[in-house]
Design a protein around this motif. Structure first.
Motif, short mmCIF file in Angstrom:
data_model
loop_
_atom_site.label_atom_id
_atom_site.label_comp_id
_atom_site.label_asym_id
_atom_site.label_seq_id
_atom_site.Cartn_x
_atom_site.Cartn_y
_atom_site.Cartn_z
N ASP A 23 0.83 -1.22 0.00
CA ASP A 23 0.00 0.00 0.00
C ASP A 23 0.86 1.26 0.00
O ASP A 23 0.38 2.34 -0.35
CB ASP A 23 -0.99 -0.01 1.19
CG ASP A 23 -0.29 -0.22 2.51
OD1 ASP A 23 0.72 -0.95 2.54
OD2 ASP A 23 -0.70 0.40 3.51
N LYS A 24 2.13 1.16 0.38
CA LYS A 24 3.07 2.30 0.32
C LYS A 24 4.14 2.02 -0.72
O LYS A 24 5.26 2.54 -0.63
CB LYS A 24 3.71 2.53 1.70
CG LYS A 24 2.73 2.96 2.78
CD LYS A 24 2.19 4.36 2.51
CE LYS A 24 1.15 4.78 3.55
NZ LYS A 24 0.39 5.98 3.12
N LYS A 60 3.35 -3.66 -8.65
CA LYS A 60 3.66 -2.29 -9.08
C LYS A 60 5.07 -1.84 -8.69
O LYS A 60 5.69 -1.08 -9.43
CB LYS A 60 2.63 -1.37 -8.41
CG LYS A 60 2.48 -0.05 -9.08
CD LYS A 60 1.23 0.66 -8.58
CE LYS A 60 1.31 2.13 -8.86
NZ LYS A 60 0.18 2.87 -8.32
N ALA A 64 9.71 1.78 -3.68
CA ALA A 64 9.58 3.13 -4.24
C ALA A 64 10.40 4.16 -3.47
O ALA A 64 10.14 5.36 -3.58
CB ALA A 64 8.12 3.54 -4.30
N ALA A 66 13.03 5.42 0.09
CA ALA A 66 12.91 5.59 1.53
C ALA A 66 11.54 6.19 1.80
O ALA A 66 10.93 6.79 0.90
CB ALA A 66 14.02 6.51 2.03
N ASP A 67 11.05 6.02 3.01
CA ASP A 67 9.72 6.52 3.33
C ASP A 67 9.76 8.05 3.46
O ASP A 67 10.37 8.59 4.39
CB ASP A 67 9.24 5.87 4.64
CG ASP A 67 7.76 6.12 4.86
OD1 ASP A 67 7.33 7.29 4.75
OD2 ASP A 67 7.04 5.14 5.13
N ILE A 68 9.12 8.71 2.51
CA ILE A 68 9.20 10.18 2.43
C ILE A 68 8.55 10.83 3.67
O ILE A 68 8.98 11.89 4.11
CB ILE A 68 8.58 10.70 1.11
CG1 ILE A 68 9.40 10.14 -0.07
CG2 ILE A 68 8.57 12.23 1.07
CD1 ILE A 68 8.78 10.39 -1.45
N1 COA Z 1 7.55 7.04 0.71
C1 COA Z 1 6.37 7.01 1.33
N2 COA Z 1 5.21 6.70 0.73
C2 COA Z 1 5.28 6.39 -0.58
C3 COA Z 1 6.48 6.41 -1.30
C4 COA Z 1 7.66 6.75 -0.59
N3 COA Z 1 8.87 6.75 -1.19
N4 COA Z 1 6.22 6.09 -2.59
C5 COA Z 1 4.89 5.87 -2.65
N5 COA Z 1 4.33 6.05 -1.45
C6 COA Z 1 2.92 5.92 -1.07
C7 COA Z 1 2.08 7.11 -1.57
O1 COA Z 1 2.20 8.18 -0.66
C8 COA Z 1 0.72 6.49 -1.59
O2 COA Z 1 0.23 6.40 -0.26
P1 COA Z 1 -1.29 6.84 0.08
O3 COA Z 1 -2.14 5.90 -0.73
O4 COA Z 1 -1.39 6.62 1.55
O5 COA Z 1 -1.42 8.27 -0.36
C9 COA Z 1 0.99 5.06 -2.05
O6 COA Z 1 2.36 4.80 -1.75
C10 COA Z 1 0.79 4.86 -3.54
O7 COA Z 1 1.60 5.80 -4.22
P2 COA Z 1 1.03 6.78 -5.35
O8 COA Z 1 1.96 7.96 -5.43
O9 COA Z 1 -0.40 7.08 -5.12
O10 COA Z 1 1.17 5.85 -6.65
P3 COA Z 1 1.32 6.34 -8.16
O11 COA Z 1 1.14 5.13 -8.99
O12 COA Z 1 0.47 7.52 -8.43
O13 COA Z 1 2.85 6.84 -8.29
C11 COA Z 1 5.22 6.69 -7.92
C12 COA Z 1 3.90 5.92 -8.14
C13 COA Z 1 6.32 5.66 -7.60
C14 COA Z 1 5.58 7.44 -9.20
C15 COA Z 1 5.06 7.68 -6.75
O14 COA Z 1 4.51 6.98 -5.66
C16 COA Z 1 6.32 8.32 -6.31
O15 COA Z 1 6.81 9.22 -6.98
N6 COA Z 1 6.88 7.90 -5.14
C17 COA Z 1 8.03 8.50 -4.57
C18 COA Z 1 9.29 8.09 -5.31
C19 COA Z 1 10.51 8.78 -4.73
O16 COA Z 1 10.67 9.98 -4.79
N7 COA Z 1 11.39 7.97 -4.11
C20 COA Z 1 12.58 8.46 -3.52
C21 COA Z 1 12.39 8.72 -2.10
S1 COA Z 1 13.91 9.24 -1.35
#
Ligand code: COA
Length: 259
Positions: A23-24, A60, A64, A66-68
Motif C-alpha cells: 500500500d506504500k 507495481k 519506491a 525511503a519513506d518520504i
Molecule cells: N515514501 C512514502 N510513501 C510512498 C512512497 C515513498 N517513497 N512512494 C509511494 N508512497 C505511497 C504514496 O504516498 C501512496 O500512499 P497513500 O495511498 O497513503 O497516499 C501510495 O504509496 C501509492 O503511491 P502513489 O503515489 O499514489 O502511486 P502512483 O502510482 O500515483 O505513483 C510513484 C507511483 C512511484 C511514481 C510515486 O509513488 C512516487 O513518486 N513515489 C516516490 C518516489 C521517490 O521519490 N522515491 C525516492 C524517495 S527518497
C-alpha cells in the motif's frame, strides 16, 4: 523471527526476501530497514541459505524509495545518522558472500534503486522503473546511490540520471548496465531461479571469493586488488572444491560441490 514488513521464505536454498508494504509501494521505513538487516544477518549465518533474492510485494513496485513521510521529519543530525544506518545495511547486503539477486518487479526509485544496486545482480521485469529522484525532493541519495550508480553505469551517465532525477526504463537499465537481464513480469521468478540454480551448481567457495574479490578489489589500488585475487586463488587451491572441480573436468563428469 517473524517480520511485520517482510516476507521471508526459503525455497530449496534460495531465500526470497520480499519487502511487504504494497500500500506504500514497499517504501523503506525504519522498521523495514531493521528487519532487512536482521534477515540478511540471519541469511549469512544459516547454512541452509545458499542465495538470497530481494524483491517487492505486489505488481507495481520493487521499492519506491525511503519513506518520504519519515524523511520529512528529519533534522540534519538525524538525517546523517539515517544515511549512515542505511549505507551500513546495504553494505552488509553487498558483502554477503552468497549470491544476492534483486528481482526488480516495478518501481525501484531512490532507496529502491540503491537497494537493487547493493545486490550483486539485478533482474528486471519489463515494467520496472529505476531512478534516483531525490533531487526532486531537495535531497541527494543517502544510501550510496551517488557511489554505486557511477560504478555501474559510468560517471557521465550517473550524473545525468542523478541530476535530472528522471526515470530509467527497464530497457535502458539493461542497455547501460544497471540491469543484467530484462524479462516479462510473469517470467521474473523463473528467470531469477534459473540464473541462481546455474550459479549454485558452481563451486560455492569460488563464487563467494569472486564476490569478495570484486567488492573489496574495487576499493583498492589495482596492484593491491590483484594481490587479494592471488590470495583468494591460493585459498581456493587448498579446498576440496577446487580438487573436485578440476578432477571432474579431467574425468569428464559433472562436478558435485555440495555432497
Ligand atoms: N515514501 C512514502 N510513501 C510512498 C512512497 C515513498 N517513497 N512512494 C509511494 N508512497 C505511497 C504514496 O504516498 C501512496 O500512499 P497513500 O495511498 O497513503 O497516499 C501510495 O504509496 C501509492 O503511491 P502513489 O503515489 O499514489 O502511486 P502512483 O502510482 O500515483 O505513483 C510513484 C507511483 C512511484 C511514481 C510515486 O509513488 C512516487 O513518486 N513515489 C516516490 C518516489 C521517490 O521519490 N522515491 C525516492 C524517495 S527518497
Amino acid at each position: 523471527m517473524s517480520y511485520e514488513n517482510l516476507l521471508v521464505i526459503n525455497q530449496d536454498g534460495i531465500l526470497w526476501v520480499t519487502v511487504n508494504r504494497p500500500d506504500k509501494l514497499n517504501a523503506l521505513n525504519g522498521g523495514t530497514l531493521r528487519e532487512l538487516d536482521d534477515a540478511i544477518a540471519a541469511a549469512a549465518a544459516d547454512g541452509s541459505v545458499l542465495a538470497v533474492v530481494v524483491t517487492g510485494a505486489g505488481e507495481k513496485a520493487f521499492v519506491a524509495g525511503a519513506d518520504i513521510a519519515e524523511l520529512n521529519r528529519l533534522g540534519p543530525v538525524e538525517a546523517k545518522e539515517f544515511s549512515l544506518r542505511g549505507q551500513g545495511i546495504f553494505d552488509r547486503i553487498e558483502r554477503l558472500t552468497k549470491p544476492v539477486v534483486a528481482a526488480v518487479n516495478g518501481f525501484a526509485l531512490g532507496g529502491g534503486c540503491e537497494l537493487a544496486m547493493a545486490c550483486h545482480i539485478r533482474i528486471a521485469s519489463s515494467n520496472a522503473v529505476f531512478g534516483q529522484p531525490e533531487v526532486k525532493l531537495g535531497l541527494i541519495p543517502g544510501y550510496a546511490g551517488t557511489q554505486r550508480l557511477p560504478r555501474l553505469v559510468g560517471r557521465g551517465r550517473a550524473l545525468e540520471i542523478l541530476l535530472s532525477g528522471r526515470n530509467v526504463s527497464a530497457e535502458e537499465a539493461e542497455r547501460i548496465g544497471l540491469a543484467n537481464i530484462v524479462c516479462e513480469p510473469a517470467a521474473l521468478k523463473e528467470t531469477v531461479t534459473t540464473l541462481l540454480n546455474g550459479i549454485l551448481a558452481n563451486g560455492p567457495l569460488a563464487v563467494g571469493h569472486c564476490i569478495e574479490a570484486v567488492n573489496h578489489g574495487l576499493n583498492m589500488s589495482f596492484e593491491d586488488a590483484c594481490r587479494l585475487e592471488a590470495t583468494l586463488f591460493g585459498i581456493g587451491a587448498a579446498s576440496d572444491q577446487m580438487r573436485e572441480g578440476t578432477s571432474a573436468f579431467l574425468e569428464k563428469r559433472k562436478a558435485d560441490f555440495r555432497s
